[in-house]
Design a protein around this motif. Structure first.
Motif, PDB file in Angstrom:
ATOM      1  N   PRO A   1     -54.129 -52.384  50.702  1.00 24.19           N
ATOM      2  CA  PRO A   1     -52.890 -52.556  51.459  1.00 24.19           C
ATOM      3  C   PRO A   1     -51.752 -53.055  50.568  1.00 24.19           C
ATOM      4  CG  PRO A   1     -54.723 -53.654  52.555  1.00 24.19           C
ATOM      5  CD  PRO A   1     -55.205 -53.238  51.209  1.00 24.19           C
ATOM      6  N   LYS A   2     -50.538 -52.682  50.903  1.00 25.73           N
ATOM      7  CA  LYS A   2     -49.380 -53.075  50.093  1.00 25.73           C
ATOM      8  C   LYS A   2     -49.168 -54.584  50.100  1.00 25.73           C
ATOM      9  CE  LYS A   2     -45.872 -52.040  53.676  1.00 25.73           C
ATOM     10  NZ  LYS A   2     -46.267 -52.880  54.674  1.00 25.73           N
ATOM     11  N   GLU A   3     -49.713 -55.285  51.088  1.00 29.60           N
ATOM     12  CA  GLU A   3     -49.555 -56.732  51.183  1.00 29.60           C
ATOM     13  C   GLU A   3     -50.403 -57.490  50.161  1.00 29.60           C
ATOM     14  OE1 GLU A   3     -48.794 -54.917  55.185  1.00 29.60           O
ATOM     15  OE2 GLU A   3     -50.471 -54.799  53.794  1.00 29.60           O
ATOM     16  N   ILE A   4     -51.350 -56.796  49.540  1.00 29.86           N
ATOM     17  CA  ILE A   4     -52.251 -57.427  48.570  1.00 29.86           C
ATOM     18  C   ILE A   4     -51.836 -57.010  47.160  1.00 29.86           C
ATOM     19  CG2 ILE A   4     -54.619 -57.603  47.752  1.00 29.86           C
ATOM     20  CD1 ILE A   4     -55.558 -57.015  50.594  1.00 29.86           C
ATOM     21  N   LYS A   5     -51.591 -57.997  46.321  1.00 24.62           N
ATOM     22  CA  LYS A   5     -51.205 -57.746  44.927  1.00 24.62           C
ATOM     23  C   LYS A   5     -52.417 -58.020  44.033  1.00 24.62           C
ATOM     24  CE  LYS A   5     -48.380 -59.584  41.230  1.00 24.62           C
ATOM     25  NZ  LYS A   5     -47.606 -60.744  40.812  1.00 24.62           N
ATOM     26  N   THR A   6     -52.745 -57.074  43.161  1.00 28.73           N
ATOM     27  CA  THR A   6     -53.854 -57.254  42.230  1.00 28.73           C
ATOM     28  C   THR A   6     -53.397 -58.131  41.072  1.00 28.73           C
ATOM     29  OG1 THR A   6     -54.816 -55.114  42.781  1.00 28.73           O
ATOM     30  CG2 THR A   6     -55.467 -56.084  40.690  1.00 28.73           C
ATOM     31  N   VAL A   7     -54.159 -59.184  40.803  1.00 27.02           N
ATOM     32  CA  VAL A   7     -53.893 -60.057  39.663  1.00 27.02           C
ATOM     33  C   VAL A   7     -54.853 -59.696  38.529  1.00 27.02           C
ATOM     34  CG1 VAL A   7     -53.870 -62.453  38.863  1.00 27.02           C
ATOM     35  CG2 VAL A   7     -53.050 -61.898  41.162  1.00 27.02           C
ATOM     36  N   PHE A   8     -56.125 -59.514  38.871  1.00 24.43           N
ATOM     37  CA  PHE A   8     -57.165 -59.096  37.933  1.00 24.43           C
ATOM     38  C   PHE A   8     -57.916 -57.965  38.608  1.00 24.43           C
ATOM     39  CE2 PHE A   8     -61.543 -59.431  36.287  1.00 24.43           C
ATOM     40  CZ  PHE A   8     -61.297 -59.332  34.925  1.00 24.43           C
ATOM     41  N   ALA A   9     -57.779 -56.779  38.071  1.00 29.89           N
ATOM     42  CA  ALA A   9     -58.350 -55.584  38.698  1.00 29.89           C
ATOM     43  C   ALA A   9     -59.860 -55.692  38.879  1.00 29.89           C
ATOM     44  CB  ALA A   9     -58.026 -54.360  37.849  1.00 29.89           C
ATOM     45  N   ALA A  10     -60.367 -54.941  39.836  1.00 29.48           N
ATOM     46  CA  ALA A  10     -61.802 -54.954  40.139  1.00 29.48           C
ATOM     47  C   ALA A  10     -62.614 -54.534  38.925  1.00 29.48           C
ATOM     48  CB  ALA A  10     -62.085 -54.024  41.313  1.00 29.48           C
ATOM     49  N   HIS A  11     -63.682 -55.281  38.668  1.00 33.57           N
ATOM     50  CA  HIS A  11     -64.615 -54.991  37.577  1.00 33.57           C
ATOM     51  C   HIS A  11     -66.033 -55.083  38.129  1.00 33.57           C
ATOM     52  CE1 HIS A  11     -61.194 -55.658  34.970  1.00 33.57           C
ATOM     53  NE2 HIS A  11     -61.922 -55.346  33.927  1.00 33.57           N
ATOM     54  N   PHE A  12     -66.885 -54.156  37.707  1.00 34.83           N
ATOM     55  CA  PHE A  12     -68.305 -54.220  38.041  1.00 34.83           C
ATOM     56  C   PHE A  12     -69.032 -54.946  36.923  1.00 34.83           C
ATOM     57  CE2 PHE A  12     -67.699 -50.740  41.089  1.00 34.83           C
ATOM     58  CZ  PHE A  12     -68.546 -51.163  42.098  1.00 34.83           C
ATOM     59  N   CYS A  13     -70.054 -55.720  37.278  1.00 37.70           N
ATOM     60  CA  CYS A  13     -70.918 -56.343  36.289  1.00 37.70           C
ATOM     61  C   CYS A  13     -71.854 -55.267  35.742  1.00 37.70           C
ATOM     62  CB  CYS A  13     -71.715 -57.482  36.920  1.00 37.70           C
ATOM     63  SG  CYS A  13     -70.670 -58.795  37.577  1.00 37.70           S
ATOM     64  N   VAL A  14     -72.084 -55.277  34.446  1.00 34.13           N
ATOM     65  CA  VAL A  14     -72.910 -54.261  33.789  1.00 34.13           C
ATOM     66  C   VAL A  14     -74.339 -54.324  34.328  1.00 34.13           C
ATOM     67  CG1 VAL A  14     -73.831 -53.491  31.564  1.00 34.13           C
ATOM     68  CG2 VAL A  14     -71.485 -54.350  31.721  1.00 34.13           C
ATOM     69  N   ALA A  15     -74.899 -53.168  34.599  1.00 34.62           N
ATOM     70  CA  ALA A  15     -76.276 -53.027  35.085  1.00 34.62           C
ATOM     71  C   ALA A  15     -76.528 -53.870  36.330  1.00 34.62           C
ATOM     72  CB  ALA A  15     -77.270 -53.374  33.981  1.00 34.62           C
ATOM     73  N   SER A  16     -75.576 -53.840  37.235  1.00 34.85           N
ATOM     74  CA  SER A  16     -75.685 -54.666  38.429  1.00 34.85           C
ATOM     75  C   SER A  16     -74.980 -53.977  39.587  1.00 34.85           C
ATOM     76  CB  SER A  16     -75.037 -56.023  38.153  1.00 34.85           C
ATOM     77  OG  SER A  16     -74.997 -56.808  39.298  1.00 34.85           O
ATOM     78  N   SER A  17     -75.160 -54.511  40.758  1.00 33.05           N
ATOM     79  CA  SER A  17     -74.460 -54.019  41.946  1.00 33.05           C
ATOM     80  C   SER A  17     -73.388 -55.006  42.381  1.00 33.05           C
ATOM     81  CB  SER A  17     -75.462 -53.822  43.086  1.00 33.05           C
ATOM     82  OG  SER A  17     -76.394 -52.841  42.754  1.00 33.05           O
ATOM     83  N   ARG A  18     -72.939 -55.834  41.435  1.00 34.88           N
ATOM     84  CA  ARG A  18     -71.958 -56.874  41.737  1.00 34.88           C
ATOM     85  C   ARG A  18     -70.637 -56.579  41.044  1.00 34.88           C
ATOM     86  NH1 ARG A  18     -72.919 -61.931  39.726  1.00 34.88           N
ATOM     87  NH2 ARG A  18     -73.807 -60.984  37.880  1.00 34.88           N
TER      88      ARG A  18
END
Length: 81
Positions: A27-44
């Motif tokens: 949503p436009k109301e949410i500003k990304t500060v640190f983009a989404a990152h996946f943990c290596v070899a994980s589902s997190r």
């Protein structure tokens, strides 16, 4: 306020989780500060966002709640920006 968003895909719903994340529209109301990152070899994964009202985070994440566990924590910067 800034929020740390941590998530873990529920193993039983891995395919559905990946599809839901791929189709996610921020949503436009949410500003990304640190983009989404996946943990290596994980589902997190993690992200940091900034928003005036936390209800926008809830609204954005609700379509994925059946497939993904989320933890949303308010955070403050350690150093002045």
């Amino acid at each position: 306020m800034k929020y740390l968003i941590e998530w873990e895909m529920k193993p039983k719903y891995r395919k559905e989780s990946i599809k839901a994340i791929e189709n996610f529209k921020q949503p436009k109301e949410i500003k990304t500060v640190f983009a989404a990152h996946f943990c290596v070899a994980s589902s997190r994964g993690v992200a940091v966002v900034e928003v005036d009202d936390v209800k926008f985070i809830h609204k954005a994440l609700s379509p994925m709640l059946g497939f993904v566990n989320f933890k949303v924590t308010p955070v403050l910067p350690l150093f002045d920006e």
